[in-house]
Design a protein around this motif. Sequence first.
Motif, PDB file in Angstrom:
ATOM      1  N   TRP A 115      19.222  14.906  74.411  1.00  0.00           N
ATOM      2  CA  TRP A 115      19.749  16.167  74.911  1.00  0.00           C
ATOM      3  C   TRP A 115      18.740  17.303  74.736  1.00  0.00           C
ATOM      4  CZ3 TRP A 115      23.102  13.462  77.062  1.00  0.00           C
ATOM      5  CH2 TRP A 115      23.868  12.517  76.389  1.00  0.00           C
ATOM      6  N   ARG A 116      18.772  18.238  75.638  1.00  0.00           N
ATOM      7  CA  ARG A 116      17.891  19.402  75.609  1.00  0.00           C
ATOM      8  C   ARG A 116      18.450  20.477  74.676  1.00  0.00           C
ATOM      9  NH1 ARG A 116      16.545  23.062  81.027  1.00  0.00           N
ATOM     10  NH2 ARG A 116      15.264  24.673  80.009  1.00  0.00           N
ATOM     11  N   GLY A 117      17.554  21.179  73.956  1.00  0.00           N
ATOM     12  CA  GLY A 117      17.973  22.310  73.141  1.00  0.00           C
ATOM     13  C   GLY A 117      18.445  21.909  71.756  1.00  0.00           C
ATOM     14  N   GLY A 118      18.971  22.912  71.032  1.00  0.00           N
ATOM     15  CA  GLY A 118      19.421  22.677  69.666  1.00  0.00           C
ATOM     16  C   GLY A 118      20.332  23.794  69.201  1.00  0.00           C
ATOM     17  N   GLN A 119      20.356  24.015  67.905  1.00  0.00           N
ATOM     18  CA  GLN A 119      21.267  24.985  67.295  1.00  0.00           C
ATOM     19  C   GLN A 119      21.131  26.367  67.938  1.00  0.00           C
ATOM     20  OE1 GLN A 119      20.634  26.747  63.210  1.00  0.00           O
ATOM     21  NE2 GLN A 119      22.283  25.322  62.727  1.00  0.00           N
ATOM     22  N   GLY A 120      22.279  26.980  68.260  1.00  0.00           N
ATOM     23  CA  GLY A 120      22.283  28.312  68.838  1.00  0.00           C
ATOM     24  C   GLY A 120      22.009  28.347  70.325  1.00  0.00           C
ATOM     25  N   GLU A 121      21.947  27.186  70.973  1.00  0.00           N
ATOM     26  CA  GLU A 121      21.701  27.126  72.409  1.00  0.00           C
ATOM     27  C   GLU A 121      22.897  26.493  73.113  1.00  0.00           C
ATOM     28  OE1 GLU A 121      17.491  26.255  73.697  1.00  0.00           O
ATOM     29  OE2 GLU A 121      17.449  25.344  71.702  1.00  0.00           O
ATOM     30  N   LEU A 122      22.995  26.756  74.409  1.00  0.00           N
ATOM     31  CA  LEU A 122      24.117  26.250  75.194  1.00  0.00           C
ATOM     32  C   LEU A 122      23.770  25.007  76.003  1.00  0.00           C
ATOM     33  CD1 LEU A 122      25.623  29.651  76.353  1.00  0.00           C
ATOM     34  CD2 LEU A 122      26.600  28.044  74.715  1.00  0.00           C
ATOM     35  N   TYR A 123      22.551  24.512  75.838  1.00  0.00           N
ATOM     36  CA  TYR A 123      22.244  23.204  76.405  1.00  0.00           C
ATOM     37  C   TYR A 123      22.951  22.139  75.563  1.00  0.00           C
ATOM     38  CZ  TYR A 123      18.610  25.573  79.132  1.00  0.00           C
ATOM     39  OH  TYR A 123      17.941  26.408  79.990  1.00  0.00           O
ATOM     40  N   GLU A 124      22.984  20.917  76.061  1.00  0.00           N
ATOM     41  CA  GLU A 124      23.752  19.871  75.397  1.00  0.00           C
ATOM     42  C   GLU A 124      23.282  19.602  73.968  1.00  0.00           C
ATOM     43  OE1 GLU A 124      26.666  17.857  77.063  1.00  0.00           O
ATOM     44  OE2 GLU A 124      26.398  20.006  77.418  1.00  0.00           O
ATOM     45  N   GLY A 125      21.997  19.815  73.699  1.00  0.00           N
ATOM     46  CA  GLY A 125      21.497  19.609  72.341  1.00  0.00           C
ATOM     47  C   GLY A 125      22.098  20.564  71.333  1.00  0.00           C
ATOM     48  N   GLY A 126      22.614  21.695  71.802  1.00  0.00           N
ATOM     49  CA  GLY A 126      23.259  22.646  70.908  1.00  0.00           C
ATOM     50  C   GLY A 126      24.761  22.487  70.839  1.00  0.00           C
ATOM     51  N   LEU A 127      25.357  21.881  71.880  1.00  0.00           N
ATOM     52  CA  LEU A 127      26.813  21.779  71.964  1.00  0.00           C
ATOM     53  C   LEU A 127      27.345  20.377  71.690  1.00  0.00           C
ATOM     54  CD1 LEU A 127      27.520  23.883  75.193  1.00  0.00           C
ATOM     55  CD2 LEU A 127      27.625  24.644  72.813  1.00  0.00           C
ATOM     56  N   ARG A 128      26.627  19.373  72.148  1.00  0.00           N
ATOM     57  CA  ARG A 128      27.145  18.003  72.053  1.00  0.00           C
ATOM     58  C   ARG A 128      26.778  17.416  70.690  1.00  0.00           C
ATOM     59  NH1 ARG A 128      26.948  13.246  76.482  1.00  0.00           N
ATOM     60  NH2 ARG A 128      26.922  15.055  77.866  1.00  0.00           N
ATOM     61  N   VAL A 129      27.752  17.319  69.825  1.00  0.00           N
ATOM     62  CA  VAL A 129      27.521  16.777  68.485  1.00  0.00           C
ATOM     63  C   VAL A 129      28.516  15.646  68.231  1.00  0.00           C
ATOM     64  CG1 VAL A 129      26.575  18.911  67.538  1.00  0.00           C
ATOM     65  CG2 VAL A 129      29.034  18.520  67.449  1.00  0.00           C
ATOM     66  N   PRO A 130      28.144  14.681  67.415  1.00  0.00           N
ATOM     67  CA  PRO A 130      29.056  13.569  67.133  1.00  0.00           C
ATOM     68  C   PRO A 130      30.159  13.976  66.165  1.00  0.00           C
ATOM     69  CG  PRO A 130      27.047  13.324  65.870  1.00  0.00           C
ATOM     70  CD  PRO A 130      26.844  14.518  66.754  1.00  0.00           C
ATOM     71  N   ALA A 131      31.245  13.264  66.217  1.00  0.00           N
ATOM     72  CA  ALA A 131      32.345  13.438  65.266  1.00  0.00           C
ATOM     73  C   ALA A 131      32.835  12.051  64.863  1.00  0.00           C
ATOM     74  CB  ALA A 131      33.482  14.248  65.878  1.00  0.00           C
ATOM     75  N   ILE A 132      33.168  11.911  63.600  1.00  0.00           N
ATOM     76  CA  ILE A 132      33.669  10.640  63.073  1.00  0.00           C
ATOM     77  C   ILE A 132      35.054  10.883  62.489  1.00  0.00           C
ATOM     78  CG2 ILE A 132      33.283   8.766  61.426  1.00  0.00           C
ATOM     79  CD1 ILE A 132      30.298   9.516  61.484  1.00  0.00           C
ATOM     80  N   VAL A 133      36.019  10.070  62.900  1.00  0.00           N
ATOM     81  CA  VAL A 133      37.384  10.169  62.382  1.00  0.00           C
ATOM     82  C   VAL A 133      37.744   8.849  61.716  1.00  0.00           C
ATOM     83  CG1 VAL A 133      39.814  10.546  62.931  1.00  0.00           C
ATOM     84  CG2 VAL A 133      38.042  11.799  64.190  1.00  0.00           C
ATOM     85  N   SER A 134      38.156   8.934  60.467  1.00  0.00           N
ATOM     86  CA  SER A 134      38.593   7.751  59.723  1.00  0.00           C
ATOM     87  C   SER A 134      40.058   7.920  59.339  1.00  0.00           C
ATOM     88  CB  SER A 134      37.732   7.578  58.462  1.00  0.00           C
ATOM     89  OG  SER A 134      38.259   6.557  57.633  1.00  0.00           O
ATOM     90  N   TRP A 135      40.878   6.962  59.763  1.00  0.00           N
ATOM     91  CA  TRP A 135      42.309   6.963  59.429  1.00  0.00           C
ATOM     92  C   TRP A 135      42.741   5.505  59.392  1.00  0.00           C
ATOM     93  CZ3 TRP A 135      46.588   9.817  62.731  1.00  0.00           C
ATOM     94  CH2 TRP A 135      47.783   9.809  62.009  1.00  0.00           C
ATOM     95  N   PRO A 136      42.619   4.867  58.248  1.00  0.00           N
ATOM     96  CA  PRO A 136      42.872   3.425  58.145  1.00  0.00           C
ATOM     97  C   PRO A 136      44.234   3.026  58.703  1.00  0.00           C
ATOM     98  CG  PRO A 136      41.896   4.234  56.119  1.00  0.00           C
ATOM     99  CD  PRO A 136      42.214   5.441  56.948  1.00  0.00           C
TER     100      PRO A 136
END
Length: 273
Positions: free
Chosen positions: A133-154
């Motif tokens: 992804w392009r970009g990073g923190q503080g930017e509106l490119y996907e590199g700044g917005l698209r982040v992973p999330a992990i949900v654990s609920w056995p």
Amino acid sequence: MKWPLPGNQTDTPKDFAPHWITRVATNYLKANREFPFFLVLCYPLPQVNGQWSVDAARASGYSAGIFDAMKWPAPEKYKASLILQLDAAVGRLRECLEEFKISRTTIIIFASLGGPAKAEGVSPDFFNSAGPWRGGQGELYEGGLRVPAIVSWPGVVPAGRVSRQRWAFWDLAPTLMDVAVGETLKESDGISMLPEWRGREQTNRHDWLYWELPGGRQALLNEEWKLLRHGNNKTWELYNLKSDPGETNNLAMRETARVATMEALVRNARRQR
């Protein structure tokens, strides 16, 4: 507001905020293990705010033996050390849940606030932190917005499943309310993602997602189309994330009608807020 930790009033800190957070959290879990609880932990790891200094690294428990053999710049070694400590902190909290016999009745959500930072000698490119992804923190490119999330609920969230569902932090409140009482918030920008968590069909989806940062920076995601601009007086950029996930081909001049339609959605999103 700054809250100095005991022993950190000198130029050489003796404690490290993430370590303190973990200690307080484990005590909280012990005290509330027999009651319903909601605990939010905001680890500043590996946030860029002066943590790459030698003193901060020493206080954090950075061991030169871990990464010194690597031919990396010093800031990248410190960053790797901090990420390792974040892993250890999460591991310690999971051990507590096991120890107190509440691991199977506790939901864990792990996510990042934004993309990787570029500052103080640290480059997102070094570890390929933003992936494709392009970009990073503080930017509106996907590199700044698209982040992973992990949900654990056995027993509820299927283990090892990878979801492609788009959702955002404002979906957490209605989702957790749905988990707790079987109802969702009526006045909210978010929607419950509980069906997706359970591995079922998510019939309620976002028509679009909207972001706004200081200075009039705006972005709107509508299906595979992404519209963004870097300020109130800046021109719009338009990308098709399906064919161009790296946001390298600006289609705004070619897709003027689509830009106008999505710009109207942006104005509507701001009024709703």
